[in-house]
Every structure is written in C-alpha cells, then in structure tokens.
Design a protein around this motif. Structure first.
Motif, PDB file in Angstrom:
ATOM      1  N   GLU A 271     -11.783  -7.063  -2.289  1.00 37.17           N
ATOM      2  CA  GLU A 271     -11.578  -5.875  -3.125  1.00 37.17           C
ATOM      3  C   GLU A 271     -11.382  -4.636  -2.267  1.00 37.17           C
ATOM      4  O   GLU A 271     -10.455  -3.850  -2.481  1.00 37.17           O
ATOM      5  CB  GLU A 271     -12.789  -5.695  -4.044  1.00 37.17           C
ATOM      6  N   HIS A 272     -12.255  -4.459  -1.283  1.00 39.85           N
ATOM      7  CA  HIS A 272     -12.198  -3.259  -0.447  1.00 39.85           C
ATOM      8  C   HIS A 272     -10.941  -3.217   0.421  1.00 39.85           C
ATOM      9  O   HIS A 272     -10.285  -2.177   0.539  1.00 39.85           O
ATOM     10  CB  HIS A 272     -13.436  -3.191   0.436  1.00 39.85           C
ATOM     11  N   MET A 273     -10.601  -4.336   1.056  1.00 41.12           N
ATOM     12  CA  MET A 273      -9.427  -4.348   1.932  1.00 41.12           C
ATOM     13  C   MET A 273      -8.137  -4.226   1.129  1.00 41.12           C
ATOM     14  O   MET A 273      -7.183  -3.575   1.572  1.00 41.12           O
ATOM     15  CB  MET A 273      -9.419  -5.609   2.787  1.00 41.12           C
ATOM     16  N   ALA A 274      -8.100  -4.817  -0.056  1.00 37.84           N
ATOM     17  CA  ALA A 274      -6.931  -4.658  -0.923  1.00 37.84           C
ATOM     18  C   ALA A 274      -6.770  -3.198  -1.314  1.00 37.84           C
ATOM     19  O   ALA A 274      -5.652  -2.659  -1.341  1.00 37.84           O
ATOM     20  CB  ALA A 274      -7.071  -5.538  -2.165  1.00 37.84           C
ATOM     21  N   ASP A 275      -7.875  -2.525  -1.608  1.00 35.89           N
ATOM     22  CA  ASP A 275      -7.844  -1.114  -1.973  1.00 35.89           C
ATOM     23  C   ASP A 275      -7.346  -0.265  -0.807  1.00 35.89           C
ATOM     24  O   ASP A 275      -6.473   0.600  -0.980  1.00 35.89           O
ATOM     25  CB  ASP A 275      -9.250  -0.674  -2.391  1.00 35.89           C
ATOM     26  N   TYR A 276      -7.895  -0.522   0.384  1.00 41.04           N
ATOM     27  CA  TYR A 276      -7.478   0.224   1.576  1.00 41.04           C
ATOM     28  C   TYR A 276      -5.991   0.035   1.852  1.00 41.04           C
ATOM     29  O   TYR A 276      -5.248   1.010   2.066  1.00 41.04           O
ATOM     30  CB  TYR A 276      -8.304  -0.229   2.782  1.00 41.04           C
ATOM     31  N   MET A 277      -5.538  -1.200   1.862  1.00 41.93           N
ATOM     32  CA  MET A 277      -4.133  -1.459   2.201  1.00 41.93           C
ATOM     33  C   MET A 277      -3.191  -0.929   1.129  1.00 41.93           C
ATOM     34  O   MET A 277      -2.145  -0.352   1.446  1.00 41.93           O
ATOM     35  CB  MET A 277      -3.924  -2.957   2.441  1.00 41.93           C
ATOM     36  N   ALA A 278      -3.532  -1.101  -0.135  1.00 42.64           N
ATOM     37  CA  ALA A 278      -2.655  -0.622  -1.210  1.00 42.64           C
ATOM     38  C   ALA A 278      -2.486   0.894  -1.145  1.00 42.64           C
ATOM     39  O   ALA A 278      -1.365   1.421  -1.222  1.00 42.64           O
ATOM     40  CB  ALA A 278      -3.213  -1.036  -2.568  1.00 42.64           C
ATOM     41  N   LYS A 279      -3.596   1.621  -0.973  1.00 44.60           N
ATOM     42  CA  LYS A 279      -3.519   3.081  -0.975  1.00 44.60           C
ATOM     43  C   LYS A 279      -2.841   3.632   0.274  1.00 44.60           C
ATOM     44  O   LYS A 279      -1.984   4.526   0.191  1.00 44.60           O
ATOM     45  CB  LYS A 279      -4.926   3.669  -1.124  1.00 44.60           C
ATOM     46  N   THR A 280      -3.208   3.131   1.439  1.00 44.37           N
ATOM     47  CA  THR A 280      -2.629   3.680   2.662  1.00 44.37           C
ATOM     48  C   THR A 280      -1.149   3.349   2.782  1.00 44.37           C
ATOM     49  O   THR A 280      -0.366   4.163   3.292  1.00 44.37           O
ATOM     50  CB  THR A 280      -3.378   3.178   3.906  1.00 44.37           C
ATOM     51  N   LEU A 281      -0.743   2.191   2.301  1.00 46.91           N
ATOM     52  CA  LEU A 281       0.660   1.804   2.413  1.00 46.91           C
ATOM     53  C   LEU A 281       1.511   2.433   1.307  1.00 46.91           C
ATOM     54  O   LEU A 281       2.596   2.957   1.570  1.00 46.91           O
ATOM     55  CB  LEU A 281       0.789   0.282   2.395  1.00 46.91           C
ATOM     56  N   TYR A 282       1.020   2.402   0.077  1.00 45.43           N
ATOM     57  CA  TYR A 282       1.829   2.967  -1.011  1.00 45.43           C
ATOM     58  C   TYR A 282       2.045   4.469  -0.827  1.00 45.43           C
ATOM     59  O   TYR A 282       3.178   4.964  -0.893  1.00 45.43           O
ATOM     60  CB  TYR A 282       1.175   2.699  -2.372  1.00 45.43           C
ATOM     61  N   PHE A 283       0.981   5.207  -0.596  1.00 42.33           N
ATOM     62  CA  PHE A 283       1.074   6.665  -0.591  1.00 42.33           C
ATOM     63  C   PHE A 283       1.781   7.234   0.636  1.00 42.33           C
ATOM     64  O   PHE A 283       2.071   8.431   0.675  1.00 42.33           O
ATOM     65  CB  PHE A 283      -0.316   7.289  -0.737  1.00 42.33           C
ATOM     66  N   THR A 284       2.061   6.411   1.635  1.00 40.31           N
ATOM     67  CA  THR A 284       2.811   6.891   2.799  1.00 40.31           C
ATOM     68  C   THR A 284       4.232   6.329   2.825  1.00 40.31           C
ATOM     69  O   THR A 284       4.946   6.501   3.810  1.00 40.31           O
ATOM     70  CB  THR A 284       2.089   6.534   4.108  1.00 40.31           C
ATOM     71  N   SER A 285       4.634   5.697   1.736  1.00 38.56           N
ATOM     72  CA  SER A 285       5.975   5.108   1.657  1.00 38.56           C
ATOM     73  C   SER A 285       6.887   5.979   0.806  1.00 38.56           C
ATOM     74  O   SER A 285       6.452   6.916   0.128  1.00 38.56           O
ATOM     75  CB  SER A 285       5.900   3.706   1.042  1.00 38.56           C
ATOM     76  N   LEU A 286       8.154   5.641   0.815  1.00 34.30           N
ATOM     77  CA  LEU A 286       9.129   6.352  -0.018  1.00 34.30           C
ATOM     78  C   LEU A 286       8.995   6.019  -1.492  1.00 34.30           C
ATOM     79  O   LEU A 286       9.672   6.606  -2.327  1.00 34.30           O
ATOM     80  CB  LEU A 286      10.540   6.043   0.463  1.00 34.30           C
ATOM     81  N   LEU A 287       8.134   5.074  -1.830  1.00 35.48           N
ATOM     82  CA  LEU A 287       7.823   4.853  -3.239  1.00 35.48           C
ATOM     83  C   LEU A 287       7.106   6.059  -3.826  1.00 35.48           C
ATOM     84  O   LEU A 287       7.177   6.321  -5.026  1.00 35.48           O
ATOM     85  CB  LEU A 287       6.946   3.610  -3.394  1.00 35.48           C
ATOM     86  N   TYR A 288       6.408   6.808  -2.958  1.00 35.60           N
ATOM     87  CA  TYR A 288       5.649   7.975  -3.398  1.00 35.60           C
ATOM     88  C   TYR A 288       6.164   9.277  -2.795  1.00 35.60           C
ATOM     89  O   TYR A 288       6.180  10.314  -3.444  1.00 35.60           O
ATOM     90  CB  TYR A 288       4.172   7.786  -3.035  1.00 35.60           C
ATOM     91  N   CYS A 289       6.619   9.227  -1.548  1.00 38.53           N
ATOM     92  CA  CYS A 289       6.999  10.438  -0.817  1.00 38.53           C
ATOM     93  C   CYS A 289       8.479  10.778  -1.010  1.00 38.53           C
ATOM     94  O   CYS A 289       9.313   9.895  -1.250  1.00 38.53           O
ATOM     95  CB  CYS A 289       6.735  10.265   0.677  1.00 38.53           C
ATOM     96  N   SER A 290       8.790  12.057  -0.833  1.00 38.22           N
ATOM     97  CA  SER A 290      10.192  12.453  -0.775  1.00 38.22           C
ATOM     98  C   SER A 290      10.758  12.078   0.592  1.00 38.22           C
ATOM     99  O   SER A 290      10.015  11.835   1.548  1.00 38.22           O
ATOM    100  CB  SER A 290      10.326  13.960  -0.975  1.00 38.22           C
ATOM    101  N   THR A 291      12.076  12.050   0.677  1.00 35.39           N
ATOM    102  CA  THR A 291      12.726  11.709   1.938  1.00 35.39           C
ATOM    103  C   THR A 291      12.336  12.684   3.049  1.00 35.39           C
ATOM    104  O   THR A 291      12.051  12.273   4.183  1.00 35.39           O
ATOM    105  CB  THR A 291      14.252  11.697   1.766  1.00 35.39           C
TER     106      THR A 291
END
Length: 422
Positions: A142-162
């Motif tokens: 649970e914890h590692m899935a949470d860490y990886m999902a948040k750190t990877l999603y929020f620093t990707s272009l899925l969330y960020c502008s170009t």
C-alpha cells in the motif's frame, strides 16, 4: 535551508562533524543547541557515501555526505559530488508530493555535498534486512504503491504543462554523471567482460558467459538503455531497490534518491519489484529445518502482486481525478469521452507494465554478475546454495526481459516466478 559555502569540500569525521553542526544554525537548532554530549555513529553501509546518525539530549538527525568517488571501489573510480544536490532536490520534490513516505530535509550545503535530514528512528530497519530476516510488512505494498503513484504521476505530463515539465527536466539534467554510472553498471557491464564484474564462481561461470553470448537478450537490453537515456517521463528516484526503503510494520520511508532524474517511470517500479523477486529467490538460501520459508515466499509473491495492482489503481485514480488540471499529454478537449480516456489509459499502463518488467529484470541481472551485489544473496554463506538461488533468479530475469511484452497481468508474472525450475 540551502547554504552555498565559500570554503572547499572536505570529508567530515565524527569529530569535525560536531564542529560543523555547532557552526550551522539549521542543524544545531534541530538538536535544541544541546551539543555537548552528542552521540555520532557512521552507518553508511552502501557503495557511495558517509552517513552519520547524530543523537543528543535535545533531538536527532542524519548527516549524509557524498564523496568524490565510489566508496566501495576507492579513488580509482571518481564520482561527482553534485549528486548530493540532486538527492536533496529530489527529497524535497518527492516530499512535497508524498510527505508520509519521504524524510524531511533540514539543511543542504552544496560545497560540502552534505545533507541534514530527519533521522528515521528504530524500530525502522532497511527493508532488505527485513526481507532476509523473514519479517512481513502488511502495509508495504500500500505504502510503496502510494509513493510511486504520486511521485510519478504528479511529475509527468499527465499532470504538468509542457513548460513546467521541460524546466524540471532541464534542472535534473545536471545529474548526468549519475545516469552515466547507471548506464554502465546496468545496461553495459553485465553483458561484457568488465573490470569490476564478479559472481559466485565457479558455479555461475557458465551463466555469466551465457549472458555475454545471448544476442537476443543484448538487443532487448539496448532498447531499455535507449529508453533510459531518452524518455524524460517523470521524476524518478533512480535507485529504488529494497535498501532504499526503511520500514516498520506500519511505516515506510523512501531514502537515497541521489540518482534522481527525469526518466522512464518503469525504471522505478521495475527496480522495486525486481528486488522483491530477488528476495523471493534468496529465501531458499535462508531456510532452515525449523523454517522452510514457504509461507514467507508466498507473502513476497502476494506483495509483488498487490504492489503492482495498487499502484495501477492509484495511478489511474490520480489521472481521473486531475484530468482537467492542465496536463498536456492527454488534453481534455481531445480525450473528451470516457471511452477514449479508457483506451488511452489502458495503452499507457500496458506500456508501463512492460517497461517495469524489462527494467526490473535488468536490475536483477546486474545484481548477480555486476559490480554491486545484494545482501539477500551475499549473506548466504554456502556458495553452492547461493549460486543455486542466483541461477534461478537469472533464469527468471532473462525470461521476463526477453518476453516482457507478452505479459498482460502481474498474475502471469507470478506464475513465471513460481515455475522457474528447481
């Protein structure tokens, strides 16, 4: 707090560290300025750095100092001290996104390549040591899935502008020397005769030679190496193995992101899952008459399965929740129906799953025939028994790497792990 000191770099020892703390308000304040009876212990058992635990009557902290060379080799293998800057930066960036699983940074001194951060107190231990001891961690997946999902999603272009994303990529491009080191030890050295390669000889001599002669494997590894170099997908930890995680039964803390840069997400997810697979194959070497480790091996497999499935769920949840946040990979005015969004997500996660398997397998291989091995195997005293465990792990890794695009679910991966010949 960041300090750009004017004096030059010098490695600290226990005595000089006390003087450094006294002269640094950001650190002395954390110890409530009670500095006369400090206990300092050097605990850096890794390959690169000095790590000091500092405990006093007023508090505690950890000091980590990067050396200008690979510690486990010596000065003959230089390594940039600037890695400390990127570690401090990544701890802060990831800490903002996932504060429950990343230690707080108190102080950074770029000239001294020194980080002061929160001491992760006992009973926390390094996850790898817990896996060797056969300890179950019910919240780890649970914890590692949470860490990886948040750190990877929020620093990707899925969330960020170009523009945001490119600015961040540019900042972390300065960690190129550590990326070059990674490329060498993971994607190059294991597949040739290299100075620092070693393995459990003579038992694995044929295995090491087979890796060097496996043309299909080498072509697949080249593809992974290109992806590692070229795909600035998200801010990755860059070295997310089980010694970069500290745990108790109800807490998980991720440490040591000195290899951090903008790279392929699968390099992080693969590193963690690949090291759990190594732990699985090492269990036979730690079994005894009173404990055959069968139940614990089942727990490891369950944790591998749950980690991926929970990561998948959490990542998709974040994507759905923030689909209108301005990320420019899949603009909402184009991917504007539930149907097309589901198709995009399915394709994206399938590719990420295959990347995870490939990078995870490459990490497994390098830990058996490359420069830096893992305690999971190295602590098995009987060389023949150790080689047996390592051979099975290698066979699994080769299959996962070469056939990664054929897998559709983590259940299929679990089946392959279980079916490796005894």
């Amino acid at each position: 707090m960041v300090v750009l000191a004017t004096e030059g770099f010098r490695p600290l020892d226990e005595k000089s560290l006390v003087e450094y703390i006294k002269a640094t308000p950001a650190l002395s304040a954390r110890l409530r300025n009670q500095l006369d009876s400090l206990s300092i212990k050097e605990v850096g058992d890794g390959n690169l750095n000095f790590v000091y635990i500092v405990i006093g009557p007023g508090g505690s902290l950890v000091i980590k100092q990067a050396l200008p060379y690979v510690r486990c080799v010596g000065e003959s293998w230089p390594l940039t001290k600037e890695r400390a800057y990127f570690e401090a930066l990544a701890l802060k960036d990831h800490g903002r996104l996932c504060p429950n699983h990343v230690p707080e940074v108190y102080h950074f001194d770029r000239t001294m390549s020194l980080i002061g951060m929160r001491y992760i107190e006992p009973p926390h231990i390094i996850l790898r040591k817990g896996l060797i001891a056969g300890i179950e961690y019910p919240l780890l997946a649970e914890h590692m899935a949470d860490y990886m999902a948040k750190t990877l999603y929020f620093t990707s272009l899925l969330y960020c502008s170009t523009l945001e994303h490119r600015a961040a990529v540019a900042e972390y491009c300065g960690n190129a020397a550590m990326c070059k080191h990674t490329e060498q030890v993971i994607f190059s050295d294991p597949y040739k005769i290299a100075k620092y390669n070693h393995w459990t000889s003579p038992y694995l001599d044929q295995d090491a030679e087979a890796l060097r002669d496996d043309d299909t494997l080498k072509v697949e590894v080249a593809e992974l190496k290109s992806m590692f170099r070229e795909r600035a997908q998200a801010l990755i930890h860059g070295d997310l193995h089980t010694s970069s995680v500290m745990v108790t039964t109800d807490s998980t803390q991720v440490i040591d992101p000195e290899f951090a840069f903008y790279g392929p997400m699968g390099f992080d997810t693969g590193a963690f899952l690949g090291n759990l697979i190594l732990a699985f194959f090492a269990q036979d070497g730690h079994s005894s008459e009173g404990n055959d480790r069968r139940a614990y091996k089942k727990w490891i497999l369950k944790t591998i399965e749950e980690t991926w499935n929970l990561f998948h769920q959490k990542f998709i949840f974040l994507w759905n929740e923030h689909k209108d946040a301005g990320g420019e990979a899949y603009p909402s005015d184009i991917y504007n129906t539930p149907g097309v969004q589901v198709l995009a997500q399915k394709k994206y996660m399938s590719n990420l799953f295959h990347d995870t398997l490939g990078f995870g397998a490459a990490k497994m291989i390098r830990r058996i025939v490359g420069i830096a091995h893992v305690e999971d195997f190295e602590s098995i005293q009987d060389a023949q028994k150790r080689a047996y465990c390592e051979h099975r792990a290698l066979e699994c890794a080769k299959k996962l790497l070469k056939e990664r695009c054929q897998f559709e679910s983590i259940d299929q991966v679990i089946s392959v792990i279980q079916q490796i010949p005894v």
